[in-house]
Motif scaffolding. Structure first.
Motif, PDB file in Angstrom:
ATOM      1  N   ARG A   9     -51.852  -0.626  28.295  1.00  0.00           N
ATOM      2  CA  ARG A   9     -51.688  -1.279  27.000  1.00  0.00           C
ATOM      3  C   ARG A   9     -50.250  -1.704  26.753  1.00  0.00           C
ATOM      4  N   PHE A  10     -49.296  -1.051  27.393  1.00  0.00           N
ATOM      5  CA  PHE A  10     -47.895  -1.336  27.156  1.00  0.00           C
ATOM      6  C   PHE A  10     -47.175  -1.506  28.487  1.00  0.00           C
ATOM      7  N   ASN A  11     -46.089  -2.287  28.449  1.00  0.00           N
ATOM      8  CA  ASN A  11     -45.276  -2.393  29.659  1.00  0.00           C
ATOM      9  C   ASN A  11     -44.511  -1.094  29.882  1.00  0.00           C
ATOM     10  N   SER A  12     -43.786  -1.033  30.974  1.00  0.00           N
ATOM     11  CA  SER A  12     -43.141   0.228  31.363  1.00  0.00           C
ATOM     12  C   SER A  12     -42.154   0.715  30.313  1.00  0.00           C
ATOM     13  N   ALA A  13     -41.305  -0.203  29.798  1.00  0.00           N
ATOM     14  CA  ALA A  13     -40.301   0.204  28.819  1.00  0.00           C
ATOM     15  C   ALA A  13     -40.963   0.725  27.547  1.00  0.00           C
ATOM     16  N   ALA A  14     -41.986   0.014  27.057  1.00  0.00           N
ATOM     17  CA  ALA A  14     -42.676   0.443  25.845  1.00  0.00           C
ATOM     18  C   ALA A  14     -43.358   1.788  26.054  1.00  0.00           C
ATOM     19  N   ALA A  15     -43.977   1.976  27.208  1.00  0.00           N
ATOM     20  CA  ALA A  15     -44.651   3.245  27.488  1.00  0.00           C
ATOM     21  C   ALA A  15     -43.665   4.396  27.513  1.00  0.00           C
ATOM     22  N   ARG A  16     -42.500   4.180  28.115  1.00  0.00           N
ATOM     23  CA  ARG A  16     -41.479   5.238  28.150  1.00  0.00           C
ATOM     24  C   ARG A  16     -40.936   5.515  26.757  1.00  0.00           C
ATOM     25  N   ASP A  17     -40.798   4.461  25.936  1.00  0.00           N
ATOM     26  CA  ASP A  17     -40.328   4.649  24.568  1.00  0.00           C
ATOM     27  C   ASP A  17     -41.303   5.540  23.800  1.00  0.00           C
ATOM     28  N   ILE A  38     -39.304  -4.169  21.388  1.00  0.00           N
ATOM     29  CA  ILE A  38     -38.063  -3.898  22.107  1.00  0.00           C
ATOM     30  C   ILE A  38     -37.157  -5.117  22.017  1.00  0.00           C
ATOM     31  N   ILE A  39     -35.995  -4.929  21.405  1.00  0.00           N
ATOM     32  CA  ILE A  39     -35.017  -6.009  21.262  1.00  0.00           C
ATOM     33  C   ILE A  39     -34.083  -5.970  22.467  1.00  0.00           C
ATOM     34  N   ASP A  40     -33.943  -7.099  23.106  1.00  0.00           N
ATOM     35  CA  ASP A  40     -33.194  -7.175  24.358  1.00  0.00           C
ATOM     36  C   ASP A  40     -31.744  -7.603  24.165  1.00  0.00           C
ATOM     37  N   HIS A  41     -31.507  -8.622  23.332  1.00  0.00           N
ATOM     38  CA  HIS A  41     -30.133  -9.087  23.132  1.00  0.00           C
ATOM     39  C   HIS A  41     -30.047  -9.863  21.817  1.00  0.00           C
ATOM     40  N   GLY A  42     -28.817 -10.165  21.420  1.00  0.00           N
ATOM     41  CA  GLY A  42     -28.589 -10.897  20.180  1.00  0.00           C
ATOM     42  C   GLY A  42     -27.554 -11.984  20.373  1.00  0.00           C
ATOM     43  N   GLU A  43     -27.621 -12.979  19.517  1.00  0.00           N
ATOM     44  CA  GLU A  43     -26.654 -14.078  19.539  1.00  0.00           C
ATOM     45  C   GLU A  43     -26.615 -14.692  18.152  1.00  0.00           C
ATOM     46  N   GLY A  44     -25.442 -14.718  17.524  1.00  0.00           N
ATOM     47  CA  GLY A  44     -25.344 -15.270  16.181  1.00  0.00           C
ATOM     48  C   GLY A  44     -26.190 -14.465  15.209  1.00  0.00           C
ATOM     49  N   ARG A  46     -29.435 -14.283  15.348  1.00  0.00           N
ATOM     50  CA  ARG A  46     -30.739 -14.080  15.972  1.00  0.00           C
ATOM     51  C   ARG A  46     -30.714 -12.893  16.929  1.00  0.00           C
ATOM     52  N   VAL A  47     -31.902 -12.264  17.029  1.00  0.00           N
ATOM     53  CA  VAL A  47     -32.134 -11.279  18.077  1.00  0.00           C
ATOM     54  C   VAL A  47     -33.325 -11.754  18.905  1.00  0.00           C
ATOM     55  N   PHE A  48     -33.387 -11.270  20.144  1.00  0.00           N
ATOM     56  CA  PHE A  48     -34.416 -11.708  21.093  1.00  0.00           C
ATOM     57  C   PHE A  48     -35.097 -10.480  21.674  1.00  0.00           C
ATOM     58  N   ASP A  49     -36.435 -10.506  21.706  1.00  0.00           N
ATOM     59  CA  ASP A  49     -37.148  -9.368  22.264  1.00  0.00           C
ATOM     60  C   ASP A  49     -37.248  -9.487  23.781  1.00  0.00           C
ATOM     61  N   ASP A  50     -37.855  -8.480  24.391  1.00  0.00           N
ATOM     62  CA  ASP A  50     -37.890  -8.433  25.850  1.00  0.00           C
ATOM     63  C   ASP A  50     -38.854  -9.449  26.449  1.00  0.00           C
ATOM     64  N   ALA A  51     -39.586 -10.181  25.606  1.00  0.00           N
ATOM     65  CA  ALA A  51     -40.413 -11.290  26.085  1.00  0.00           C
ATOM     66  C   ALA A  51     -39.731 -12.628  25.855  1.00  0.00           C
ATOM     67  N   GLY A  52     -38.511 -12.603  25.336  1.00  0.00           N
ATOM     68  CA  GLY A  52     -37.752 -13.830  25.119  1.00  0.00           C
ATOM     69  C   GLY A  52     -37.968 -14.479  23.771  1.00  0.00           C
ATOM     70  N   ARG A  53     -38.769 -13.877  22.886  1.00  0.00           N
ATOM     71  CA  ARG A  53     -39.006 -14.465  21.571  1.00  0.00           C
ATOM     72  C   ARG A  53     -37.785 -14.271  20.672  1.00  0.00           C
ATOM     73  N   SER A  54     -37.490 -15.287  19.866  1.00  0.00           N
ATOM     74  CA  SER A  54     -36.302 -15.309  19.015  1.00  0.00           C
ATOM     75  C   SER A  54     -36.689 -15.050  17.562  1.00  0.00           C
ATOM     76  N   PHE A  69     -24.747 -10.914  15.861  1.00  0.00           N
ATOM     77  CA  PHE A  69     -25.117  -9.998  16.937  1.00  0.00           C
ATOM     78  C   PHE A  69     -24.373 -10.260  18.243  1.00  0.00           C
ATOM     79  N   ALA A  70     -23.273 -10.987  18.161  1.00  0.00           N
ATOM     80  CA  ALA A  70     -22.384 -11.153  19.317  1.00  0.00           C
ATOM     81  C   ALA A  70     -21.036 -11.612  18.791  1.00  0.00           C
ATOM     82  N   ASN A  71     -19.973 -10.932  19.206  1.00  0.00           N
ATOM     83  CA  ASN A  71     -18.630 -11.334  18.797  1.00  0.00           C
ATOM     84  C   ASN A  71     -17.657 -10.837  19.862  1.00  0.00           C
ATOM     85  N   GLN A  72     -17.067 -11.764  20.587  1.00  0.00           N
ATOM     86  CA  GLN A  72     -16.221 -11.389  21.711  1.00  0.00           C
ATOM     87  C   GLN A  72     -14.981 -10.629  21.267  1.00  0.00           C
TER      88      GLN A  72
END
Length: 466
Positions: A9-17, A38-44, A46-54, A69-72
């Protein structure tokens, strides 16, 4: 194609969570069925989940990611400090440059405290909960030090939120933070939530409502005994309580009561501080003169955990006197003023200065408030749209005329939040059906429109379902 019955029912990361993580503010029985997002990364903004959705983050995570969600520059500040001095403590009078510089910068930017005087000293912790817990302990220590051992009771407000430690959770006025935790502990009391729309009497003006709220506070102080009541905790805007703005004249009248009975005012600026309301501090927006000010979240744009407690000179002198009598001031955390979060906070404050953040928020906040009302105020499911600066709320009602609420068992707020996610907006719907709007302060006008459009489409979908 329907997956086979034995498909995972869940991918590996979700199952471990699900297997290993205990999440805050989560129904864990239901969670084992739904699984994590599961949120993978952020920019401005926006955040992006592990399936690439914004998703546009409509509440800046938890009211905190002010610069997105990103500032150098903030990443560089953390790395540079890690290379130079990755850790040192502040116990026993030890210090380091980031702690010293950040203390000075906060005092320079602080609003006026009680008596229209500058704040005196800064103490650092790691979260808003710890900051408010520390403030409570400071108040108790102070009153012991100056010979008032009975003056210890703390007053908060219903729907107020000050954290989740035993003491700060007791000052908090929300049932979910009390149920099954045996809170509040003795010595903590609560007065009514100052929401005119929700609790005003028929025909009662904001000013009359504020008078009634102040009288309720005074009645409680007199009933408990002014010699036993130490402090009143108040957010300039009650954030997690539903973005409740104080009614006209509220803090003017409340502060008169506190002054009359020598009760300290603690301004919880954990959400409102650093420009969120259109002024640098919510205390300035609503003309508060606190004895203690707590802040966190946007202090480091949430890049690293850090919070602060600023105290008046009166409080500092009492603590100094007590620490001499006791041999030390026996309070502090291993990470109080940790050099890496402090360095990031310093860079954050510099960026705020360069952005002229209060003016930026005043301008962009006016756009947000107008756009919110244009989309939602006349919607048949919306009772009130409220806010100021870059913080607001949209409250659903079953009946606009009577302001009757929906049956809580229908869980329409949770459904609206889920529909928002489907439309590309990470929402936070609280207390049933109140959607908070508190995006990163650097959000553009076009991003505001995109965010609100997604929320509106989600509400239309909700309306179609019900």
């Amino acid at each position: 194609m329907t997956p086979p019955d034995d498909a995972p029912r869940f991918n590996s990361a979700a199952a471990r969570d699900i297997e290993y993580a205990l999440h805050p503010y989560t129904n864990h029985k239901a969670f084992r069925e739904t699984g994590p997002l599961i949120i993978d990364h952020g920019e401005g903004v926006r955040v992006f989940d592990d399936a690439g959705r914004s998703y546009i983050e409509s509440v800046a995570g938890l009211w905190c990611a002010s610069l997105g969600f990103a500032n150098q520059r903030l990443a560089d500040a953390a790395y540079a400090q890690m290379k130079k001095l990755p850790f040192y403590h502040a116990f026993g009078g030890r210090s380091h440059d980031p702690l010293i510089d950040l203390s000075e910068m906060l005092i320079q930017r602080a609003p006026l405290s009680a008596g229209d005087r500058p704040f005196s000293k800064v103490f650092f912790a790691n979260s808003g909960s710890e900051a408010n817990d520390s403030a409570i302990k400071m108040i108790w220590f102070y009153n012991n030090a100056i010979g008032r051992p009975a003056k210890k009771k703390i007053i908060g407000r219903i729907r107020g939120y000050h954290g989740i430690t035993v003491a700060s959770g007791s000052a908090t006025g929300q049932p979910v933070n009390h149920k099954m935790f045996d809170l509040p502990i003795a010595g903590f009391h609560h007065v009514s939530c100052p929401h005119h729309y929700g609790y005003g009497l028929p025909g009662e003006s904001e000013e009359d409502f504020a008078t009634r709220m102040a009288q309720e506070l005074e009645d409680l102080i007199l009933r408990e005994g002014p010699d036993t009541v130490a402090a009143f905790f108040a957010e300039p805007i009650q954030g997690a309580g539903g973005v409740i703005l104080p009614p006209a004249t509220y803090f003017e009248k409340v502060q008169a009561v506190l002054k009359r009975h020598d009760v300290l005012l603690v301004a919880d600026e954990v959400i409102c501080g650093f420009g969120r309301t259109g002024r640098y501090w919510g205390s300035q927006t609503f003309e508060m003169r606190p004895d203690i000010l707590t802040c966190a979240k946007q202090l480091s744009s949430a890049f690293l955990p850090i919070s602060a407690v600023m105290i008046s000179e009166q409080l500092y002198q009492g603590i100094a006197q007590g620490s001499d009598a006791a041999g030390t001031w026996g309070h502090g955390f291993t990470y109080s003023g940790h050099p890496v979060p402090a360095a990031v906070a310093i860079e954050t404050l510099k960026i705020y200065d360069e952005l002229d953040l209060p003016n930026l928020v005043a301008t962009r906040g006016a756009y947000l408030q107008k756009a919110m009302r244009a989309r939602f105020a006349d919607h048949p499911l919306v009772g009130e749209v409220r806010g100021t600066g870059m913080i607001g709320a949209i409250e659903l009602v079953a009946d606009k005329t009577t302001r009757a609420k929906f049956d809580a068992t229908r869980k329409l707020g949770a459904r609206w939040q889920a529909l928002g996610q489907e439309h590309g907006v990470m929402m936070r719907v609280m207390l049933g059906e109140i959607a908070a709007v508190s995006p990163p302060l650097v959000i553009s006008e076009s991003e505001i429109d995109e965010m609100l459009d997604g929320m509106h489409r989600a509400l239309e979908a909700l309306g179609a379902e019900i």
